[in-house]
Enzyme design. Structure first.
Site, PDB file in Angstrom:
ATOM      1  N   TYR A 159     -16.912   2.297   7.636  1.00  0.00           N
ATOM      2  CA  TYR A 159     -15.370   2.320   7.502  1.00  0.00           C
ATOM      3  C   TYR A 159     -14.865   2.839   8.893  1.00  0.00           C
ATOM      4  O   TYR A 159     -14.046   2.289   9.600  1.00  0.00           O
ATOM      5  CB  TYR A 159     -14.848   3.087   6.570  1.00  0.00           C
TER       6      TYR A 159
ATOM      7  N   THR B 282      -7.477   6.001  11.746  1.00  0.00           N
ATOM      8  CA  THR B 282      -7.810   7.394  10.756  1.00  0.00           C
ATOM      9  C   THR B 282      -8.538   8.166  11.513  1.00  0.00           C
ATOM     10  O   THR B 282      -9.170   8.144  12.753  1.00  0.00           O
ATOM     11  CB  THR B 282      -8.906   6.597   9.785  1.00  0.00           C
ATOM     12  N   ASP B 283      -8.782   9.336  10.797  1.00  0.00           N
ATOM     13  CA  ASP B 283      -9.629  10.562  11.504  1.00  0.00           C
ATOM     14  C   ASP B 283     -10.869  10.241  11.450  1.00  0.00           C
ATOM     15  O   ASP B 283     -11.879  10.891  11.867  1.00  0.00           O
ATOM     16  CB  ASP B 283      -9.115  11.931  10.502  1.00  0.00           C
TER      17      ASP B 283
ATOM     18  N   TYR C 124      -8.745  -2.424   5.093  1.00  0.00           N
ATOM     19  CA  TYR C 124      -9.813  -2.508   4.367  1.00  0.00           C
ATOM     20  C   TYR C 124     -10.134  -0.930   4.017  1.00  0.00           C
ATOM     21  O   TYR C 124     -10.621  -0.239   5.104  1.00  0.00           O
ATOM     22  CB  TYR C 124     -10.839  -2.960   4.679  1.00  0.00           C
ATOM     23  N   THR C 125      -9.734  -0.277   2.957  1.00  0.00           N
ATOM     24  CA  THR C 125      -9.902   0.982   2.809  1.00  0.00           C
ATOM     25  C   THR C 125     -10.662   1.624   1.868  1.00  0.00           C
ATOM     26  O   THR C 125     -10.885   2.829   1.763  1.00  0.00           O
ATOM     27  CB  THR C 125      -8.277   1.882   2.244  1.00  0.00           C
TER      28      THR C 125
ATOM     29  N   GLY D  13       0.779  -1.138  -0.004  1.00  0.00           N
ATOM     30  CA  GLY D  13       0.013  -0.108   0.263  1.00  0.00           C
ATOM     31  C   GLY D  13       0.737   1.105  -0.095  1.00  0.00           C
ATOM     32  O   GLY D  13       2.109   1.175   0.002  1.00  0.00           O
ATOM     33  N   GLN D  14       0.284   2.292   0.201  1.00  0.00           N
ATOM     34  CA  GLN D  14       1.106   3.704   0.038  1.00  0.00           C
ATOM     35  C   GLN D  14       1.931   3.842   1.180  1.00  0.00           C
ATOM     36  O   GLN D  14       3.160   3.965   1.076  1.00  0.00           O
ATOM     37  CB  GLN D  14       0.025   4.798   0.254  1.00  0.00           C
ATOM     38  N   LEU D  15       1.490   3.450   2.366  1.00  0.00           N
ATOM     39  CA  LEU D  15       2.696   3.578   3.543  1.00  0.00           C
ATOM     40  C   LEU D  15       3.608   2.383   3.588  1.00  0.00           C
ATOM     41  O   LEU D  15       4.613   2.860   3.871  1.00  0.00           O
ATOM     42  CB  LEU D  15       1.746   3.659   4.836  1.00  0.00           C
TER      43      LEU D  15
END
Length: 295
Positions: free
Chosen positions: A128, A104-105, A64-65, A11-13
């Protein structure tokens, strides 16, 4: 040499951590895993992995994004973002492995008007966010030494994200519309990756090892809307596309988004000495990197 397990490595991170890991190879052995190596749905496979490798730190980037799909794929979202985190936390506790879990925020309802501290009341407005909140609870319940890092609006030169989408749309269309009533701060995944490894270095000292677990916030500094972010991207890439502001009501999505999710980052700076960079500087860094990829 101590071992760092990284889940969701593609993933991105995870990709940013892979790139950064070359600078830490003299200190740590990295175990980068994807769904095949470390399937979050398979408890036995995860347990076997821990038994064989016995990591000292686990950075759980796997998630799960798909925020809108989570409204209908609730069972899968909760399995990955909630219950699987508890299983990882149990394994971390069993093997004396320090868990760093990414949240997450979206655990907030968006009704605040001031930057949200870690102790601010949580009240997710979409499934989510609810599944990620369950993951936080599971991590701290089964491995109290866990470090939870809530982040927001993540982008990178890797993967799919808002910055890449805007660049593509700005090259294809003369005009785009972006919501201007959702307020927060973006996070360059490379900055977050550096922060996480700095935290691990701290925890890997005699004094740092006794640092209790808890929740932390990390995002770039500044306060903007998605429209502000899109406008900045447009200016920085010298696009001729017109960016127009619209209210969220003009762009309905299956999952509701919090209207205000700006997070305060003083705690992570104070406890771990982690720097927080202005969002515009980090955007410049990422765009420059993208240009190098395209060159």
């Amino acid at each position: 040499m101590k071992k760092i397990l990284v889940t969701g490595a593609n993933g991105q991170l995870g990709s940013e951590l892979q790139e950064l890991s070359v600078l830490f190879q003299h200190q740590y052995q990295f175990l980068f895993t994807d769904r095949a190596d470390f399937p979050l749905e398979q408890e036995k496979q995860m347990a076997d992995f821990f038994a064989i490798h016995q990591p000292d730190f686990c950075i759980n980037c796997a998630a799960y994004t798909a925020v809108d799909r989570a409204e209908t794929e609730r069972e899968q979202a909760m399995l990955i973002n909630g219950w699987a985190v508890g299983k990882i936390a149990r394994l971390c506790d069993e093997y004396s492995c320090r868990l760093i879990h990414i949240s997450t925020d979206y655990v907030f309802d968006g009704n605040s008007s001031v930057p949200l501290a870690e102790a601010a009341p949580v009240n997710p407005v979409n499934y989510y966010g609810l599944s990620k909140l369950k993951g936080e609870e599971q991590a701290l319940a089964f491995s109290p030494s866990s470090i939870i890092i809530r982040t927001s609006w993540v982008y990178s030169s890797y993967g799919n994200n808002f910055v890449k989408t805007m660049i593509r749309l700005m090259s294809e269309r003369p005009q785009i519309k972006v919501v201007n009533d959702q307020i927060g701060a973006p996070t360059y995944a490379a900055d977050l990756a550096k922060a996480i490894l700095q935290i691990i270095e701290f925890l890997d000292t005699p004094g740092g090892a006794s640092r209790p677990g808890g929740i932390y916030h990390y995002c770039n500094s500044g306060k903007i809307s998605w429209f502000d972010f899109a406008q900045a991207i447009c200016q920085k890439i010298h696009a001729t596309c017109e960016v127009l502001p619209i209210p969220s009501s003009d762009y309905p999505t299956p999952a509701k988004r919090p209207a205000f999710s700006l997070m305060a980052t003083e705690k992570i700076q104070r406890d771990f000495g982690v720097p927080v960079y202005p969002w515009e500087d980090s955007l410049d860094t990422c765009l420059l990197k993208m240009q190098q990829f395209l060159a």
